[in-house]
Design a protein around this motif. Structure first.
Motif, PDB file in Angstrom:
ATOM      1  N   ASP A 103      21.211  17.553 -99.965  1.00  0.00           N
ATOM      2  CA  ASP A 103      21.969  18.121-101.078  1.00  0.00           C
ATOM      3  C   ASP A 103      22.126  17.159-102.250  1.00  0.00           C
ATOM      4  O   ASP A 103      22.316  17.611-103.391  1.00  0.00           O
ATOM      5  N   ARG A 104      22.063  15.853-101.985  1.00  0.00           N
ATOM      6  CA  ARG A 104      22.406  14.882-103.015  1.00  0.00           C
ATOM      7  C   ARG A 104      21.353  13.793-103.221  1.00  0.00           C
ATOM      8  O   ARG A 104      21.606  12.815-103.916  1.00  0.00           O
ATOM      9  N   GLY A 105      20.180  13.929-102.589  1.00  0.00           N
ATOM     10  CA  GLY A 105      19.131  12.968-102.850  1.00  0.00           C
ATOM     11  C   GLY A 105      18.663  13.088-104.291  1.00  0.00           C
ATOM     12  O   GLY A 105      18.786  14.154-104.895  1.00  0.00           O
ATOM     13  N   PRO A 106      18.150  12.000-104.908  1.00  0.00           N
ATOM     14  CA  PRO A 106      17.868  10.690-104.305  1.00  0.00           C
ATOM     15  C   PRO A 106      19.039   9.701-104.371  1.00  0.00           C
ATOM     16  O   PRO A 106      18.828   8.512-104.176  1.00  0.00           O
ATOM     17  N   ARG A 107      20.263  10.195-104.653  1.00  0.00           N
ATOM     18  CA  ARG A 107      21.411   9.281-104.693  1.00  0.00           C
ATOM     19  C   ARG A 107      21.696   8.704-103.312  1.00  0.00           C
ATOM     20  O   ARG A 107      22.200   7.588-103.193  1.00  0.00           O
ATOM     21  N   PHE A 108      21.341   9.463-102.255  1.00  0.00           N
ATOM     22  CA  PHE A 108      21.629   9.009-100.897  1.00  0.00           C
ATOM     23  C   PHE A 108      20.394   9.112-100.011  1.00  0.00           C
ATOM     24  O   PHE A 108      19.603  10.050-100.110  1.00  0.00           O
TER      25      PHE A 108
END
Length: 326
Positions: A103-108
């Protein structure tokens, strides 16, 4: 420069819900600010918003200039549970991590956690986490309820990790000899780096590192004391037949091939690790959001070392991107 933080911790809300339901050996209370306190033998963690609210955490990363965090589980780990619960909780955590990445890549990105008190289940979960969930490796605790990581019960896990070319990142936990560390927060301040050091030395002397050469090992907290005492380990290799029984070359030659995260913000310690393993083996780590961690301290320590532009970029994020395929 792209900043990738490889050492930080997250408790998925579904895991905290399972603990609150009483389906655990771990006790949860609430502090005056409404934060869950996770109690386990010898220690406890206060799960501040950054530990459990991924949207809050993402805002912090954007403000601090961190491009990617490789999230991982933290103490007490699932191995303090019964083997059945350990496996169930590990799957729950890894599924939650995979959802964050999706859901939140590439931040994680994320490391898997494993039910280490059940080595057979750990093999299954490692393969599921990497091959099906797309996680980047696994975080191992430095001992498993007092059992050394070098114990042969874990060798099937290393065989699987070797076949996958997996990254295994060692993080300390409830150290051996903890009875002497019950005051002044000596367990995390002294016991954690010492337990990492003990685990690394034992993995090398036992032959694990030589037998499973495709595993990419990462040590937390700048390797504990490994860069400082590696020469002593080599002297042991030359002096004692037992230290040569399982390996064909000095311990430092293996340990220089490993990676070290920078959760030690002393520039002199950072330089020692760089001189020992090379800048290409150093990975930025903050220990966010633990009370003892700090993203600003991580960044200021690394940018203040006076490294070349190329080495600084590598340590801040380039090495992690190459190692983890980010």
């Amino acid at each position: 420069m792209r900043v990738i933080d490889v050492h930080n911790h997250f408790y998925p809300p579904t895991y905290l819900d399972a603990l609150r339901a009483g389906d655990s050996t771990v006790t949860v209370t609430v502090d005056r600010e409404g934060n869950p306190e996770i109690h386990y033998p010898g220690d406890y963690n206060v799960a501040v918003p950054g530990h459990r609210d991924i949207a809050y955490r993402q805002d912090v990363l954007e403000k601090e200039g961190v491009a990617t965090q490789v999230i991982s589980f933290t103490t007490p780990g699932t191995h303090v549970e019964s083997p059945e619960r350990a496996t169930r909780f590990a799957r729950l955590v890894n599924d939650a991590f995979a959802a964050v990445v999706r859901d939140r890549g590439p931040r994680f990105a994320a490391y898997a956690t494993l039910p280490l008190n059940d080595p057979k289940a750990s093999v299954v979960e490692l393969r599921r986490a990497i091959e099906q969930l797309g996680l980047r490796g696994a975080m191992l605790f430095s001992n498993v309820n007092g059992v050394a990581l070098s114990d042969q019960r874990f060798w099937p896990l290393y065989e699987a990790a070797n076949s996958l070319g997996a990254v295994l990142h060692i993080h300390p936990t409830h150290p051996v000899g903890v009875e002497a560390m019950k005051e002044y927060w000596l367990m995390p301040l002294v016991g954690f780096p010492m337990d990492t050091t003990l685990a690394a030395a034992s993995l090398v002397f036992s032959g694990v590192a030589e037998r499973f050469p495709r595993i990419r090992w990462v040590l937390g907290h700048l390797g504990g004391a490994i860069p400082y005492i590696a020469e002593r380990l080599d002297r042991g290799y030359r002096a004692f037949p037992e230290c040569r029984a399982n390996i064909s070359r000095p311990p430092s030659t293996f340990l220089r091939e490993w990676y070290y995260d920078t959760v030690n913000f002393d520039p002199r310690a950072l330089w020692l690790a760089i001189e020992f393993a090379g800048a290409e083996h150093i990975l930025a780590g903050s220990d966010y959001p633990h009370r003892i961690g700090s993203i600003p301290s991580m960044i200021s320590a690394l940018t203040g070392l006076g490294l070349s532009d190329a080495d600084e970029a590598a340590v801040l994020g380039g090495n992690a991107a190459r190692l983890l395929g980010l």
